[in-house]
Design an enzyme around this catalytic site. Structure first.
Site, PDB file in Angstrom:
ATOM      1  N   HIS A  20       0.830  -1.192   0.000  1.00  0.00           N
ATOM      2  CA  HIS A  20       0.000   0.000   0.000  1.00  0.00           C
ATOM      3  C   HIS A  20       0.873   1.254   0.000  1.00  0.00           C
ATOM      4  O   HIS A  20       1.778   1.398   0.812  1.00  0.00           O
ATOM      5  CB  HIS A  20      -0.912  -0.010   1.219  1.00  0.00           C
ATOM      6  CG  HIS A  20      -1.878   1.114   1.250  1.00  0.00           C
ATOM      7  ND1 HIS A  20      -2.323   1.659   2.417  1.00  0.00           N
ATOM      8  CD2 HIS A  20      -2.498   1.812   0.265  1.00  0.00           C
ATOM      9  CE1 HIS A  20      -3.170   2.637   2.159  1.00  0.00           C
ATOM     10  NE2 HIS A  20      -3.294   2.739   0.856  1.00  0.00           N
ATOM     11  N   ASP A  28       7.453   5.290 -21.217  1.00  0.00           N
ATOM     12  CA  ASP A  28       7.836   5.051 -22.607  1.00  0.00           C
ATOM     13  C   ASP A  28       9.339   4.808 -22.685  1.00  0.00           C
ATOM     14  O   ASP A  28      10.060   4.958 -21.702  1.00  0.00           O
ATOM     15  CB  ASP A  28       7.395   6.209 -23.501  1.00  0.00           C
ATOM     16  CG  ASP A  28       8.002   7.549 -23.113  1.00  0.00           C
ATOM     17  OD1 ASP A  28       9.150   7.590 -22.648  1.00  0.00           O
ATOM     18  OD2 ASP A  28       7.316   8.578 -23.297  1.00  0.00           O
ATOM     19  N   HIS A  96       5.994  17.755 -16.594  1.00  0.00           N
ATOM     20  CA  HIS A  96       6.825  16.581 -16.880  1.00  0.00           C
ATOM     21  C   HIS A  96       8.082  16.536 -16.002  1.00  0.00           C
ATOM     22  O   HIS A  96       8.465  15.460 -15.530  1.00  0.00           O
ATOM     23  CB  HIS A  96       7.206  16.570 -18.359  1.00  0.00           C
ATOM     24  CG  HIS A  96       7.941  15.344 -18.775  1.00  0.00           C
ATOM     25  ND1 HIS A  96       7.400  14.084 -18.690  1.00  0.00           N
ATOM     26  CD2 HIS A  96       9.197  15.181 -19.282  1.00  0.00           C
ATOM     27  CE1 HIS A  96       8.278  13.201 -19.132  1.00  0.00           C
ATOM     28  NE2 HIS A  96       9.377  13.840 -19.490  1.00  0.00           N
ATOM     29  N   TYR A 118       5.490  11.460 -23.819  1.00  0.00           N
ATOM     30  CA  TYR A 118       4.683  11.600 -22.609  1.00  0.00           C
ATOM     31  C   TYR A 118       3.771  10.405 -22.325  1.00  0.00           C
ATOM     32  O   TYR A 118       2.758  10.541 -21.629  1.00  0.00           O
ATOM     33  CB  TYR A 118       3.887  12.908 -22.609  1.00  0.00           C
ATOM     34  CG  TYR A 118       4.776  14.103 -22.792  1.00  0.00           C
ATOM     35  CD1 TYR A 118       5.623  14.511 -21.769  1.00  0.00           C
ATOM     36  CD2 TYR A 118       4.803  14.796 -23.992  1.00  0.00           C
ATOM     37  CE1 TYR A 118       6.469  15.597 -21.938  1.00  0.00           C
ATOM     38  CE2 TYR A 118       5.648  15.882 -24.166  1.00  0.00           C
ATOM     39  CZ  TYR A 118       6.473  16.274 -23.139  1.00  0.00           C
ATOM     40  OH  TYR A 118       7.317  17.345 -23.311  1.00  0.00           O
ATOM     41  N   ALA A 119       4.104   9.234 -22.822  1.00  0.00           N
ATOM     42  CA  ALA A 119       3.348   8.013 -22.498  1.00  0.00           C
ATOM     43  C   ALA A 119       3.923   7.445 -21.209  1.00  0.00           C
ATOM     44  O   ALA A 119       4.624   6.438 -21.193  1.00  0.00           O
ATOM     45  CB  ALA A 119       3.429   7.006 -23.641  1.00  0.00           C
ATOM     46  N   ASN A 120       3.642   8.153 -20.123  1.00  0.00           N
ATOM     47  CA  ASN A 120       4.171   7.810 -18.803  1.00  0.00           C
ATOM     48  C   ASN A 120       3.085   8.049 -17.768  1.00  0.00           C
ATOM     49  O   ASN A 120       2.334   9.016 -17.865  1.00  0.00           O
ATOM     50  CB  ASN A 120       5.365   8.711 -18.447  1.00  0.00           C
ATOM     51  CG  ASN A 120       6.392   8.799 -19.537  1.00  0.00           C
ATOM     52  OD1 ASN A 120       7.030   7.815 -19.866  1.00  0.00           O
ATOM     53  ND2 ASN A 120       6.557   9.981 -20.122  1.00  0.00           N
TER      54      ASN A 120
END
Length: 129
Positions: A20, A28, A96, A118-120
């Site tokens: 938790h 990316d 970012h 920006y595929a994060n």
């Protein structure tokens, strides 16, 4: 051998160790990977596996209580932004540079073969009870 779910032994084992509040960065191929967190690099070639495939696989395995992505995804990668909005409705957004800072505190980094900007996303683990 596992019959279903994530078969990659490194990823499966790393997910089993999460608790938790731990965070997982799904990123990316271009995201700088900080020293420290455990890294499972799934990138095979550009686009393989895709960010969407990896995110969907992780969401099937994890309880997620929060998620953070870069504000820049909205303008630079509309397809990824739509995916994140669909899969993670309570998504928080930060610049970012801040996302990169936060990723240093991740317990696990999963690198995809995604080759679009920006595929994060940083996922925060919840509990199942």
């Amino acid at each position: 051998m596992k019959k279903a779910g994530i078969l990659n032994r490194h990823l499966s084992g790393a997910l089993a160790e999460l608790g938790h509040g731990d965070s997982v960065l799904v990123c990316d191929a271009g995201m700088p990977v900080p020293d420290g967190p455990r890294v499972v690099d799934l990138a095979f070639r550009a686009g393989v596996p895709s960010f969407a495939e990896v995110l969907d696989g992780l969401l099937a395995e994890l309880v997620v209580e929060g998620a953070t992505a870069a504000t820049e995804v909205r303008e630079a990668n509309a397809e990824c932004a739509a995916l994140l909005d669909l899969r993670l409705p309570a998504l928080g957004l930060v610049p970012h540079e801040r996302l990169k800072e936060l990723s240093a505190g991740a317990r696990l980094i999963v690198r995809t073969g995604e080759a679009r900007p920006y595929a994060n996303v940083l996922l925060r683990c919840g509990v199942f009870f």
